[in-house]
Scaffold this active site. Structure first.
Site, PDB file in Angstrom:
ATOM      1  N   GLY A  46       0.848  -1.146   0.103  1.00  0.00           N
ATOM      2  CA  GLY A  46       0.029   0.111  -0.032  1.00  0.00           C
ATOM      3  C   GLY A  46       0.824   1.135   0.077  1.00  0.00           C
ATOM      4  O   GLY A  46       1.869   1.161   0.265  1.00  0.00           O
ATOM      5  N   GLN A  51       3.082   9.918   1.940  1.00  0.00           N
ATOM      6  CA  GLN A  51       4.222   9.186   1.664  1.00  0.00           C
ATOM      7  C   GLN A  51       5.122   9.778   0.384  1.00  0.00           C
ATOM      8  O   GLN A  51       6.456   9.657   0.078  1.00  0.00           O
ATOM      9  CB  GLN A  51       4.269   7.848   1.569  1.00  0.00           C
ATOM     10  CG  GLN A  51       3.895   6.999   2.899  1.00  0.00           C
ATOM     11  CD  GLN A  51       3.824   5.380   2.817  1.00  0.00           C
ATOM     12  OE1 GLN A  51       2.511   5.087   2.320  1.00  0.00           O
ATOM     13  NE2 GLN A  51       4.803   4.988   3.018  1.00  0.00           N
ATOM     14  N   CYS A 100       7.059  -0.595   6.552  1.00  0.00           N
ATOM     15  CA  CYS A 100       6.651   0.492   5.850  1.00  0.00           C
ATOM     16  C   CYS A 100       7.755   1.197   4.995  1.00  0.00           C
ATOM     17  O   CYS A 100       8.932   1.091   5.344  1.00  0.00           O
ATOM     18  CB  CYS A 100       6.072   1.623   7.129  1.00  0.00           C
ATOM     19  SG  CYS A 100       5.806   3.073   6.429  1.00  0.00           S
ATOM     20  N   LEU A 101       7.139   1.647   3.599  1.00  0.00           N
ATOM     21  CA  LEU A 101       8.107   2.157   2.821  1.00  0.00           C
ATOM     22  C   LEU A 101       8.729   3.235   3.416  1.00  0.00           C
ATOM     23  O   LEU A 101       9.906   3.721   2.879  1.00  0.00           O
ATOM     24  CB  LEU A 101       7.436   2.428   1.676  1.00  0.00           C
ATOM     25  CG  LEU A 101       6.825   1.303   0.769  1.00  0.00           C
ATOM     26  CD1 LEU A 101       6.232   1.691  -0.426  1.00  0.00           C
ATOM     27  CD2 LEU A 101       8.100   0.150   0.369  1.00  0.00           C
ATOM     28  N   HIS A 142      -3.256   0.449   8.227  1.00  0.00           N
ATOM     29  CA  HIS A 142      -1.942   0.958   8.350  1.00  0.00           C
ATOM     30  C   HIS A 142      -1.823   2.335   7.427  1.00  0.00           C
ATOM     31  O   HIS A 142      -1.411   3.431   7.792  1.00  0.00           O
ATOM     32  CB  HIS A 142      -0.848  -0.160   7.618  1.00  0.00           C
ATOM     33  CG  HIS A 142       0.463   0.433   7.374  1.00  0.00           C
ATOM     34  ND1 HIS A 142       1.282   0.036   8.388  1.00  0.00           N
ATOM     35  CD2 HIS A 142       1.008   1.427   6.483  1.00  0.00           C
ATOM     36  CE1 HIS A 142       2.692   0.866   7.889  1.00  0.00           C
ATOM     37  NE2 HIS A 142       2.461   1.520   6.927  1.00  0.00           N
ATOM     38  N   GLU A 143      -2.473   2.128   6.443  1.00  0.00           N
ATOM     39  CA  GLU A 143      -2.631   3.373   5.386  1.00  0.00           C
ATOM     40  C   GLU A 143      -3.337   4.478   5.935  1.00  0.00           C
ATOM     41  O   GLU A 143      -3.091   5.709   5.780  1.00  0.00           O
ATOM     42  CB  GLU A 143      -3.077   3.054   3.628  1.00  0.00           C
ATOM     43  CG  GLU A 143      -2.287   1.984   3.033  1.00  0.00           C
ATOM     44  CD  GLU A 143      -0.916   1.823   3.133  1.00  0.00           C
ATOM     45  OE1 GLU A 143      -0.144   3.102   3.217  1.00  0.00           O
ATOM     46  OE2 GLU A 143       0.149   1.095   3.478  1.00  0.00           O
ATOM     47  N   HIS A 146      -1.442   6.602   8.257  1.00  0.00           N
ATOM     48  CA  HIS A 146      -0.544   7.632   7.494  1.00  0.00           C
ATOM     49  C   HIS A 146      -1.528   8.929   7.375  1.00  0.00           C
ATOM     50  O   HIS A 146      -0.784   9.961   7.543  1.00  0.00           O
ATOM     51  CB  HIS A 146      -0.165   7.118   6.150  1.00  0.00           C
ATOM     52  CG  HIS A 146       0.939   6.157   6.043  1.00  0.00           C
ATOM     53  ND1 HIS A 146       2.307   6.695   6.615  1.00  0.00           N
ATOM     54  CD2 HIS A 146       1.233   4.937   5.836  1.00  0.00           C
ATOM     55  CE1 HIS A 146       3.158   5.532   6.500  1.00  0.00           C
ATOM     56  NE2 HIS A 146       2.532   4.692   5.987  1.00  0.00           N
TER      57      HIS A 146
HETATM   58 ZN   LIG Z   1       3.385   2.756   5.784  1.00  0.00          ZN
END
Ligand SMILES: [Zn+2]
Length: 184
Positions: A46, A51, A100-101, A142-143, A146
């Site tokens: 995702g 991000q 997480c990226l 999770h998204e 963010h």
């Molecule tokens: Zn993340």
């Protein structure tokens, strides 16, 4: 399509809450294309707009781990969610080791609802209700964290966070220095 730069902790804007999208436009659809490509190229499940440096409430996800850029496995089913809202969640929880990226080299066990019902606009501006369970539910939650400025670093102790922040700062400096030394 274009690969976007994914911001990394401790970039300040990752900690800021995002603004709702007033109207879904062609620009959003272009952004989705770029975010989906960035997600696949980065091997993420995702990716949320903050991000990639945009503090607006939208994200993309595809937990099937397909890769349409891979000629042997081109199947994909990316979802685009705009102004997502959890309208129902299960009491039953699930603990999943999340990465997480935006937080490289950090894996954290996070406890979340095992099932959620999410209402959101899609890329055409239509209101859609999604029933997510298991990994899809984990990813959506999770998204959506963010979009509120919450990161995996908020799930660990202050001491661990401080150590991780120092490590990230050191690596960032090293990256910048190695970049400079290439300038002849
Ligand atoms: Zn993340």
């Amino acid at each position: 399509m274009a690969k976007l730069e994914v911001l990394k902790y401790p970039e300040k804007s990752l900690k800021e809450p995002s603004e709702p999208v007033k109207e879904v436009t062609e620009e959003h659809r272009q952004l989705f294309q770029d975010m989906i490509e960035t997600m696949y190229l980065s091997h993420g499940l995702g990716l949320a707009a903050p991000q990639v440096g945009l503090n607006i409430t939208l994200f993309v996800m595809d937990v099937a781990r397909p890769n349409p850029l891979d000629e042997e496995n081109p199947i994909s089913n990316p979802l685009c969610l705009i102004n997502p809202k959890i309208i129902e969640k299960s009491d039953e929880t699930i603990i999943y080791e999340e990465g997480c990226l935006s937080c490289p080299d950090l894996l954290v066990d996070v406890k979340r609802s095992k099932a959620v019902v999410v209402e959101a606009l899609n890329e055409k501006g239509e209101l859609i209700t999604h029933n997510f369970t298991e990994l899809e539910a984990v990813c959506a939650q999770h998204e959506m964290d963010h979009l509120q400025g919450t990161l995996l670093t908020d799930q660990i102790s202050r001491l661990k966070r401080e150590l991780y922040r120092k490590k990230r700062m050191r690596l960032k400096k090293e990256e910048e220095e190695s970049f400079d030394s290439n300038l002849l």
